[in-house]
Design a protein around this motif. Structure first.
Motif, PDB file in Angstrom:
ATOM      1  N   ASP A 227       0.301  18.527 -81.037  1.00  0.00           N
ATOM      2  CA  ASP A 227      -0.454  18.686 -79.804  1.00  0.00           C
ATOM      3  C   ASP A 227      -0.520  17.654 -78.863  1.00  0.00           C
ATOM      4  O   ASP A 227      -1.366  17.586 -77.742  1.00  0.00           O
ATOM      5  CB  ASP A 227      -2.025  19.192 -80.355  1.00  0.00           C
ATOM      6  N   GLY A 228       0.112  16.513 -79.179  1.00  0.00           N
ATOM      7  CA  GLY A 228       0.159  15.389 -78.432  1.00  0.00           C
ATOM      8  C   GLY A 228       1.179  15.291 -77.095  1.00  0.00           C
ATOM      9  O   GLY A 228       1.731  16.507 -76.732  1.00  0.00           O
ATOM     10  N   ILE A 229       1.524  14.185 -76.730  1.00  0.00           N
ATOM     11  CA  ILE A 229       2.412  13.966 -75.726  1.00  0.00           C
ATOM     12  C   ILE A 229       3.879  14.462 -75.844  1.00  0.00           C
ATOM     13  O   ILE A 229       4.410  13.927 -77.196  1.00  0.00           O
ATOM     14  CB  ILE A 229       2.375  12.556 -74.934  1.00  0.00           C
ATOM     15  N   LYS A 230       4.413  14.941 -75.108  1.00  0.00           N
ATOM     16  CA  LYS A 230       5.915  15.425 -75.258  1.00  0.00           C
ATOM     17  C   LYS A 230       6.665  14.771 -73.921  1.00  0.00           C
ATOM     18  O   LYS A 230       6.414  14.870 -72.870  1.00  0.00           O
ATOM     19  CB  LYS A 230       6.164  16.871 -75.161  1.00  0.00           C
ATOM     20  N   ILE A 231       7.578  13.847 -74.276  1.00  0.00           N
ATOM     21  CA  ILE A 231       8.492  13.322 -73.262  1.00  0.00           C
ATOM     22  C   ILE A 231       9.594  14.071 -73.315  1.00  0.00           C
ATOM     23  O   ILE A 231      10.481  14.296 -73.932  1.00  0.00           O
ATOM     24  CB  ILE A 231       8.903  11.674 -73.548  1.00  0.00           C
ATOM     25  N   THR A 232       9.774  14.805 -71.812  1.00  0.00           N
ATOM     26  CA  THR A 232      10.731  15.863 -71.801  1.00  0.00           C
ATOM     27  C   THR A 232      11.775  15.295 -70.945  1.00  0.00           C
ATOM     28  O   THR A 232      13.037  15.953 -71.312  1.00  0.00           O
ATOM     29  CB  THR A 232      10.068  16.973 -70.769  1.00  0.00           C
ATOM     30  N   LYS A 233      11.815  14.272 -70.368  1.00  0.00           N
ATOM     31  CA  LYS A 233      13.289  13.794 -69.758  1.00  0.00           C
ATOM     32  C   LYS A 233      13.032  12.361 -69.259  1.00  0.00           C
ATOM     33  O   LYS A 233      11.848  11.843 -69.109  1.00  0.00           O
ATOM     34  CB  LYS A 233      13.346  14.603 -68.397  1.00  0.00           C
ATOM     35  N   ILE A 234      13.971  11.546 -69.202  1.00  0.00           N
ATOM     36  CA  ILE A 234      13.917  10.283 -68.823  1.00  0.00           C
ATOM     37  C   ILE A 234      15.214  10.213 -67.993  1.00  0.00           C
ATOM     38  O   ILE A 234      16.241  10.326 -68.404  1.00  0.00           O
ATOM     39  CB  ILE A 234      13.972   8.968 -70.036  1.00  0.00           C
ATOM     40  N   GLU A 235      15.145   9.655 -66.593  1.00  0.00           N
ATOM     41  CA  GLU A 235      16.072   9.423 -65.574  1.00  0.00           C
ATOM     42  C   GLU A 235      16.033   7.957 -65.131  1.00  0.00           C
ATOM     43  O   GLU A 235      15.064   7.392 -65.295  1.00  0.00           O
ATOM     44  CB  GLU A 235      15.785  10.204 -64.605  1.00  0.00           C
ATOM     45  N   VAL A 236      17.502   7.544 -65.031  1.00  0.00           N
ATOM     46  CA  VAL A 236      17.532   5.970 -64.346  1.00  0.00           C
ATOM     47  C   VAL A 236      18.585   6.048 -63.281  1.00  0.00           C
ATOM     48  O   VAL A 236      19.590   6.714 -63.585  1.00  0.00           O
ATOM     49  CB  VAL A 236      17.901   5.138 -65.709  1.00  0.00           C
ATOM     50  N   LYS A 237      18.249   5.424 -62.307  1.00  0.00           N
ATOM     51  CA  LYS A 237      19.057   5.408 -61.113  1.00  0.00           C
ATOM     52  C   LYS A 237      19.937   4.289 -61.443  1.00  0.00           C
ATOM     53  O   LYS A 237      19.456   3.157 -61.609  1.00  0.00           O
ATOM     54  CB  LYS A 237      18.612   5.329 -59.804  1.00  0.00           C
ATOM     55  N   ALA A 238      21.398   4.360 -61.152  1.00  0.00           N
ATOM     56  CA  ALA A 238      22.188   3.380 -61.741  1.00  0.00           C
ATOM     57  C   ALA A 238      23.531   3.418 -60.780  1.00  0.00           C
ATOM     58  O   ALA A 238      23.841   4.564 -60.411  1.00  0.00           O
ATOM     59  CB  ALA A 238      22.734   3.180 -62.971  1.00  0.00           C
ATOM     60  N   PRO A 239      24.365   2.546 -60.660  1.00  0.00           N
ATOM     61  CA  PRO A 239      25.625   2.537 -60.129  1.00  0.00           C
ATOM     62  C   PRO A 239      26.656   3.573 -61.103  1.00  0.00           C
ATOM     63  O   PRO A 239      26.440   3.299 -62.350  1.00  0.00           O
ATOM     64  CB  PRO A 239      26.239   1.383 -60.089  1.00  0.00           C
ATOM     65  N   VAL A 240      27.179   4.222 -60.469  1.00  0.00           N
ATOM     66  CA  VAL A 240      28.137   5.288 -61.461  1.00  0.00           C
ATOM     67  C   VAL A 240      29.733   5.303 -61.212  1.00  0.00           C
ATOM     68  O   VAL A 240      30.539   5.562 -62.012  1.00  0.00           O
ATOM     69  CB  VAL A 240      27.848   6.729 -61.554  1.00  0.00           C
ATOM     70  N   LYS A 241      30.158   4.837 -59.952  1.00  0.00           N
ATOM     71  CA  LYS A 241      31.401   4.897 -59.443  1.00  0.00           C
ATOM     72  C   LYS A 241      31.928   3.553 -59.388  1.00  0.00           C
ATOM     73  O   LYS A 241      31.592   2.596 -59.042  1.00  0.00           O
ATOM     74  CB  LYS A 241      31.505   5.626 -58.065  1.00  0.00           C
ATOM     75  N   GLY A 242      33.133   3.431 -59.997  1.00  0.00           N
ATOM     76  CA  GLY A 242      33.759   2.004 -60.073  1.00  0.00           C
ATOM     77  C   GLY A 242      35.299   2.228 -60.466  1.00  0.00           C
ATOM     78  O   GLY A 242      35.974   3.221 -60.530  1.00  0.00           O
ATOM     79  N   GLU A 243      35.597   1.060 -60.979  1.00  0.00           N
ATOM     80  CA  GLU A 243      37.359   0.919 -61.041  1.00  0.00           C
ATOM     81  C   GLU A 243      37.416   0.185 -62.407  1.00  0.00           C
ATOM     82  O   GLU A 243      36.881  -1.029 -62.527  1.00  0.00           O
ATOM     83  CB  GLU A 243      37.954   0.131 -60.101  1.00  0.00           C
ATOM     84  N   MET A 244      38.273   0.614 -63.375  1.00  0.00           N
ATOM     85  CA  MET A 244      38.333  -0.111 -64.667  1.00  0.00           C
ATOM     86  C   MET A 244      39.631  -0.625 -64.671  1.00  0.00           C
ATOM     87  O   MET A 244      40.796   0.100 -64.456  1.00  0.00           O
ATOM     88  CB  MET A 244      38.164   0.723 -65.767  1.00  0.00           C
ATOM     89  N   THR A 245      39.823  -1.846 -65.071  1.00  0.00           N
ATOM     90  CA  THR A 245      41.200  -2.591 -65.203  1.00  0.00           C
ATOM     91  C   THR A 245      41.563  -2.414 -66.733  1.00  0.00           C
ATOM     92  O   THR A 245      41.096  -2.955 -67.597  1.00  0.00           O
ATOM     93  CB  THR A 245      41.160  -4.077 -64.728  1.00  0.00           C
ATOM     94  N   VAL A 246      42.839  -1.692 -67.065  1.00  0.00           N
ATOM     95  CA  VAL A 246      43.047  -1.478 -68.172  1.00  0.00           C
ATOM     96  C   VAL A 246      44.217  -2.212 -69.023  1.00  0.00           C
ATOM     97  O   VAL A 246      44.386  -2.221 -70.071  1.00  0.00           O
ATOM     98  CB  VAL A 246      43.318  -0.015 -68.428  1.00  0.00           C
ATOM     99  N   ALA A 247      44.913  -2.743 -68.063  1.00  0.00           N
ATOM    100  CA  ALA A 247      46.099  -3.806 -68.548  1.00  0.00           C
ATOM    101  C   ALA A 247      46.267  -4.779 -67.104  1.00  0.00           C
ATOM    102  O   ALA A 247      46.104  -4.355 -66.260  1.00  0.00           O
ATOM    103  CB  ALA A 247      47.463  -2.905 -68.638  1.00  0.00           C
ATOM    104  N   ALA A 248      46.486  -6.133 -67.679  1.00  0.00           N
ATOM    105  CA  ALA A 248      46.670  -6.978 -66.658  1.00  0.00           C
ATOM    106  C   ALA A 248      47.305  -8.143 -67.221  1.00  0.00           C
ATOM    107  O   ALA A 248      47.512  -8.332 -68.351  1.00  0.00           O
ATOM    108  CB  ALA A 248      45.362  -7.512 -66.217  1.00  0.00           C
TER     109      ALA A 248
END
Length: 374
Positions: A227-248
């Motif tokens: 009968d207590g509190i229910k946390i139904t969702k957690i959202e965070v705004k963050a950078p999502v688009k980028g570039e990964m260097t996989v060999a160098a």
């Protein structure tokens, strides 16, 4: 696209100076005088400090939880000290060109598996790179304009554990290599020569993102239980688009960059390894883990989180959103490969009680109205 950069720290490896020169290695012979060939195998190590849609964080921050679980990894094989793909004369194709291999299961270090066995040529020395992009990578890495790195676009959703590695010797490999009585030329790591001395490419993967584990506790009895509190969702705004260097050519450039423009960011929701976050029953005075975790770009100093919660009371469902800023106490940046626990304390909803206090009338002066006196 403006970018913030995080460079993956590479494991220290004792190497002699590398040369692009190929050293010819006389083929080894077996007891019948026949030439032998050495299969290429991969050893998967880890330096985990943390840990559908993405499969979630890889490994954990304890001996018990820091295990591979058959994740898919991609491997490149180049002629040593170059980004020239190693060519297999037998198959008329490159040896490992973004080739998929499978990590072991239930161990933090073990041999990866791949398709048909490949064998070192009798001559040549090689460099190996590997990465784990999960479904954040949907394209094939390509050589950049400067011709000094292979890069690929990434789009994360908080569930992918981005990792990179350049193969290098660990302490055990070094001991094995140096113990061989036939000699141990470090310029010939990796090759048929080093394979015959018991040394194969070892990838010690580095996490490129920071891991956030959310947990909540009921701060009072009324917020706990069914009968207590229910946390139904957690959202965070963050950078999502980028570039990964996989060999160098310079392994210090392995890493990932994320854009800082508004179009490069999105609101991410906490999940349970890609599925919707399970709504947990909170316990008074005890932390309960919410979802799996959220993997976000390292290097930033704060993230804003919206915590959605509700409670059934008096025949209705009461809902609210608590907005909080996630930041470290000393104001420093979040570090790649590091797990942060976000502790949430919740209180039950309090009914609005309106109290009406009636102020009594105060007796004033009595006023005489007498026509005779006017």
């Amino acid at each position: 696209m403006k970018k913030m950069f995080f460079c993956a720290a590479a494991a220290a490896v004792v190497f002699a100076s590398c040369s692009k020169e190929n050293v010819v290695d006389a083929p080894a012979l077996n007891n019948n005088g026949e030439e032998t060939v050495e299969a290429i195998s991969f050893q998967m190590g880890s330096s985990f400090e943390v840990t559908t849609r993405g499969t979630g964080a890889v490994g954990g921050n304890t001996t018990e939880t820091n295990k591979w679980n058959g994740q898919k990894l991609n491997v490149y094989m180049f002629d040593q000290a170059s980004l020239d793909l190693a060519y297999n004369q037998t198959t008329s194709a490159n040896y490992f060109e973004n080739a998929e291999v499978t990590a072991p299961v239930g161990v933090n270090s073990g041999e990866a598996t791949y398709g048909n066995a490949q064998y070192y040529p009798s001559t040549g020395n090689f460099d190996f790179f590997a990465y784990h992009g999960d479904d954040a990578v949907t394209e094939v890495p390509a050589l950049n304009d400067a011709k000094d790195a292979y890069t690929v676009a990434v789009t994360i959703d908080g569930t992918q554990d981005l990792m990179v590695a350049k193969a290098g010797l660990n302490k055990q490999d070094t001991t094995t290599f140096e113990a061989d009585t036939r000699g141990h030329d470090y310029k010939r790591v990796y090759s048929a020569y080093s394979a015959r001395r018991g040394v194969q490419p070892r990838f010690t993967f580095k996490h490129l993102l920071s891991r956030f584990v959310f947990q909540a506790e009921a701060a009072e009895e009324g917020a706990a239980g069914v009968d207590g509190i229910k946390i139904t969702k957690i959202e965070v705004k963050a950078p999502v688009k980028g570039e990964m260097t996989v060999a160098a050519l310079n392994k210090e450039n392995l890493g990932v960059t994320f854009g800082t423009e508004a179009a490069d960011s999105a609101v991410l929701a906490l999940t349970n390894r890609g599925a919707a976050m399970t709504v947990e029953t909170l316990v008074f005075g005890k932390k309960v883990v919410l979802g799996e975790s959220m993997l976000l770009p390292a290097g930033g100093k704060e993230y804003v989180a919206d915590i959605y919660y509700e409670q059934d009371k008096d025949g209705q469902t009461i809902k609210d959103i608590y907005t909080t800023t996630i930041k470290l106490s000393d104001g420093s940046a979040f570090v790649a490969g590091t797990q942060y626990k976000i502790n949430i304390k919740v209180y039950d909803f309090k009914k609005i009680v309106l109290t009406a206090d009636l102020t009594p009338w105060v007796d004033g002066e009595e006023v005489e109205a007498d026509a005779e006196k006017e």
